[in-house]
Design an enzyme around this catalytic site. Sequence first.
Site, PDB file in Angstrom:
ATOM      1  N   GLN A 163       4.627   0.189 -12.588  1.00  0.00           N
ATOM      2  CA  GLN A 163       3.681   1.200 -12.095  1.00  0.00           C
ATOM      3  C   GLN A 163       2.278   0.974 -12.658  1.00  0.00           C
ATOM      4  O   GLN A 163       1.282   1.015 -11.921  1.00  0.00           O
ATOM      5  CB  GLN A 163       4.166   2.607 -12.458  1.00  0.00           C
ATOM      6  CG  GLN A 163       5.323   3.115 -11.627  1.00  0.00           C
ATOM      7  CD  GLN A 163       6.686   2.727 -12.185  1.00  0.00           C
ATOM      8  OE1 GLN A 163       6.818   1.759 -12.929  1.00  0.00           O
ATOM      9  NE2 GLN A 163       7.709   3.485 -11.817  1.00  0.00           N
ATOM     10  N   THR A 178       0.918  -9.666  30.186  1.00  0.00           N
ATOM     11  CA  THR A 178       1.004 -10.192  28.817  1.00  0.00           C
ATOM     12  C   THR A 178       0.681 -11.682  28.795  1.00  0.00           C
ATOM     13  O   THR A 178       0.151 -12.200  27.812  1.00  0.00           O
ATOM     14  CB  THR A 178       2.393  -9.941  28.210  1.00  0.00           C
ATOM     15  OG1 THR A 178       3.388 -10.663  28.943  1.00  0.00           O
ATOM     16  CG2 THR A 178       2.731  -8.459  28.244  1.00  0.00           C
ATOM     17  N   LYS A 212       1.493  -8.956  23.957  1.00  0.00           N
ATOM     18  CA  LYS A 212       2.110 -10.265  23.746  1.00  0.00           C
ATOM     19  C   LYS A 212       2.208 -10.526  22.253  1.00  0.00           C
ATOM     20  O   LYS A 212       1.205 -10.458  21.526  1.00  0.00           O
ATOM     21  CB  LYS A 212       1.263 -11.361  24.402  1.00  0.00           C
ATOM     22  CG  LYS A 212       2.019 -12.654  24.653  1.00  0.00           C
ATOM     23  CD  LYS A 212       2.964 -12.502  25.823  1.00  0.00           C
ATOM     24  CE  LYS A 212       3.428 -13.857  26.350  1.00  0.00           C
ATOM     25  NZ  LYS A 212       4.321 -13.700  27.525  1.00  0.00           N
ATOM     26  N   HIS A 263      15.226  -8.725 -10.205  1.00  0.00           N
ATOM     27  CA  HIS A 263      15.864  -8.652 -11.522  1.00  0.00           C
ATOM     28  C   HIS A 263      16.409 -10.001 -11.974  1.00  0.00           C
ATOM     29  O   HIS A 263      16.956 -10.775 -11.180  1.00  0.00           O
ATOM     30  CB  HIS A 263      17.008  -7.642 -11.487  1.00  0.00           C
ATOM     31  CG  HIS A 263      16.558  -6.231 -11.259  1.00  0.00           C
ATOM     32  ND1 HIS A 263      15.736  -5.559 -12.130  1.00  0.00           N
ATOM     33  CD2 HIS A 263      16.817  -5.377 -10.238  1.00  0.00           C
ATOM     34  CE1 HIS A 263      15.514  -4.336 -11.666  1.00  0.00           C
ATOM     35  NE2 HIS A 263      16.151  -4.204 -10.519  1.00  0.00           N
ATOM     36  N   ARG A 300      11.065  -8.250 -21.538  1.00  0.00           N
ATOM     37  CA  ARG A 300      11.899  -8.592 -20.388  1.00  0.00           C
ATOM     38  C   ARG A 300      11.170  -9.542 -19.455  1.00  0.00           C
ATOM     39  O   ARG A 300       9.944  -9.703 -19.517  1.00  0.00           O
ATOM     40  CB  ARG A 300      12.268  -7.322 -19.613  1.00  0.00           C
ATOM     41  CG  ARG A 300      11.063  -6.623 -19.001  1.00  0.00           C
ATOM     42  CD  ARG A 300      11.479  -5.474 -18.099  1.00  0.00           C
ATOM     43  NE  ARG A 300      10.304  -4.836 -17.480  1.00  0.00           N
ATOM     44  CZ  ARG A 300      10.367  -3.929 -16.515  1.00  0.00           C
ATOM     45  NH1 ARG A 300      11.551  -3.542 -16.063  1.00  0.00           N
ATOM     46  NH2 ARG A 300       9.270  -3.407 -16.015  1.00  0.00           N
TER      47      ARG A 300
END
Length: 325
Positions: free
Chosen positions: A249, A76, A31, A277, A200
């Site tokens: 990273q 269920t 369920k 971005h 940035r």
Amino acid sequence: MMSRKLIDESAGNKLRDTSDQYVISNYGYGKDSVKVLHVVRNGLVHSIKEFEVGTKLKLASQKDYLQGDNSDIVATDSQKNTVYLLARKHGLKSPEEFGMLLCSHFLAKYSHVNEVSIHIDEYPWSRMGFGKGPYQDLHNHAFVFTPTAIRYCDVTQKRGDRSPTVISGLTDLRVLKTTQSAFVNFVDDEYRSLPDQHDRIFSTVVRSSWQYSTVQDVDFDFCWNKVKHCILDNFAGETVKGIFSPSVQNTLYLAEKQVLQSIPEISSIDMTMPNKHYFSFDFSKFPKVINGDELKEETVFLPVDKPAGIIYAQLDRKSTMKSKL
């Protein structure tokens, strides 16, 4: 001409003859999206927890699939009722604890259930506050939905397992900083069009999950909040100058490393950070509206959701990796 009866019998024989060529490799049922709100009333002060629960059972037999025999099926609807009954009886503390409770219940109640899988999302309610600064008053029984991040967990236990496998996580943690981020000195070949970016905007939507090496005496609430703190700390840094990010990273790795250093009960953590971005808009095309002096500092950016870069990594303890070999 072959009669219709012979054709049907021939087709049936072919089905019977080829049935041993197939195997049900994975199966189960359950369920999804069982929503439950639990209220604790401690005098005038009330507390709430709201979960969305998914249950899945894997039975020892496949006769429900192969023969249409439903005699082992825990409906269920019964699984849904179990969520409410256990919430009423035991309350809702952390998603992980409730997931383990459900696993234990289904395995103990039904001897023909071989495996239980529970997924839980916690709805992010916070107590409503009024006032300013450290003297803010918290409301006794009013709450506000604050979806900074969505908390979830997956708890799985097979019959015979000494303890369940618990994986916790967070999604939809959207963050942005306007400086202290760069991306330079990457591969420069005939396919490159992106210039070096020395300063940035860095924005991402973090998804992370982590696995516990033990579930005994773990403060799951503390651990979840600590993981979120590690992510935000390595993304933003201290409040004045922040922390420099040479790449998504590196930021991702530092956050994962701090989690493993801070929480010994976590054996492995993975994280995904897609780029959100914000590109510069070329105002030089509008010299009659924007003069040269106004272009010295960029203040307006164009948000672009797609396409987006995707950065991910999983960090494991070396001791955990050796134990798996």
